[in-house]
Design a protein around this motif. Sequence first.
Motif, PDB file in Angstrom:
ATOM      1  N   LEU A 173       3.431  -0.776 -12.593  1.00  0.00           N
ATOM      2  CA  LEU A 173       2.452  -1.448 -11.865  1.00  0.00           C
ATOM      3  C   LEU A 173       1.611  -1.129 -10.927  1.00  0.00           C
ATOM      4  O   LEU A 173       0.464  -1.619 -11.136  1.00  0.00           O
ATOM      5  N   PHE A 174       1.959  -0.284 -10.603  1.00  0.00           N
ATOM      6  CA  PHE A 174       0.995  -0.071  -9.065  1.00  0.00           C
ATOM      7  C   PHE A 174      -0.071   0.299  -9.719  1.00  0.00           C
ATOM      8  O   PHE A 174      -1.356  -0.235  -9.198  1.00  0.00           O
ATOM      9  N   THR A 202      -2.664  -1.576 -12.048  1.00  0.00           N
ATOM     10  CA  THR A 202      -2.989  -2.747 -11.816  1.00  0.00           C
ATOM     11  C   THR A 202      -4.633  -2.552 -10.724  1.00  0.00           C
ATOM     12  O   THR A 202      -5.428  -3.212 -10.209  1.00  0.00           O
ATOM     13  N   TYR A 228      -1.690  -6.261  -7.327  1.00  0.00           N
ATOM     14  CA  TYR A 228      -1.025  -4.875  -6.450  1.00  0.00           C
ATOM     15  C   TYR A 228      -0.725  -5.382  -4.998  1.00  0.00           C
ATOM     16  O   TYR A 228       0.117  -4.773  -5.034  1.00  0.00           O
ATOM     17  N   THR A 275       3.194  -7.151  -7.536  1.00  0.00           N
ATOM     18  CA  THR A 275       3.846  -5.636  -7.271  1.00  0.00           C
ATOM     19  C   THR A 275       5.087  -5.641  -6.225  1.00  0.00           C
ATOM     20  O   THR A 275       6.105  -5.065  -6.656  1.00  0.00           O
ATOM     21  N   ASN A 333       8.822  -5.689  -6.651  1.00  0.00           N
ATOM     22  CA  ASN A 333      10.306  -4.053  -6.458  1.00  0.00           C
ATOM     23  C   ASN A 333      11.030  -4.266  -6.770  1.00  0.00           C
ATOM     24  O   ASN A 333      11.898  -3.992  -7.094  1.00  0.00           O
TER      25      ASN A 333
END
Length: 309
Positions: free
Chosen positions: A250-251, A254, A278, A282, A286
């Motif tokens: 994801l981090f 993005t 992000y 994100t 988390n």
Amino acid sequence: MEPGNDTQLAEFLLWGFSEEPELQPFLFGLFLSMYLVTIIGNLLIILAIISDSHLHTPMYFFLSNLSFSDICLTSTTVPKLLVNIQTQSKVITYAGCITQTCIFILFGGLENFLLAVMAYDRYVAICYPLHYTVIMNSRLSVLLVLLSWIMSVLNSLLNSLMALWLSFCTHVEIPHFFCELNQLIHLACSNTLINDIVLYFAAGVLTGGPFIGILYSYCKIGSSICAISSGKGKHKAFSTCASHLLVVSLFYFTILGVYLIAATTHNSHSSATASVIYAVVTPMLNPFIYSLRNKDIKRALKRYLGGKL
């Protein structure tokens, strides 16, 4: 390039997402909801880890630091956005803009380093399970987090001090919802060559380095999992790093998407919208990723919340 600000610029204007009045209540409610979920979710993760002695291990120590970083990263941008929407103002002071840039780089970089540290932790746990407690001792864990902080602070100070040397024309509008360094540099009236070099060099070394470390760790993890003969063993080994792998994806994807959009479309609104993923989404996701896939976290949360009710 002359130091300082020749025009004595006092403020910038943040475009945000939309100027349509009917959309402002929706945007305010949306970002306020995401912000509250981010704060509450990450705070619960931190409190659960602190309150449960079974979670006082390197993996959860790193996770608590990641949750703290998520809280700070989101708090750097969203509160100012909410204030601007509520007051129908786009103004951010020069000092406020530089400060926001500095803090955002700090916690964005910290998140990057922590993800690399967590990948190394999973690498040791899966590839050297019998030596895990010896290798990942408390001293090394604290040292890795401290080193992550130091590198992030130095990177933030370097880029922020370089930004202070830029001169800006009057009435500067930033096509973003926060003071993003790359946007800031390209709006300057002075020569930005040195700033660009520092920005891309720091991004290449301090972002690319940890990312390569993560890739290397997961290549080794993948090889070790494939070498496990039983299907149950493979599933157990993979489950210990699945949450972290999802967060990493994801981090980085993005962030990559944001810069690809900016490079190909040259559409500032598209870049700002993609940055929400992000910078806001994100950090909000988390806690859910780690808690929903982790029995220890769920058990600690139930115990913590049950004791408070």
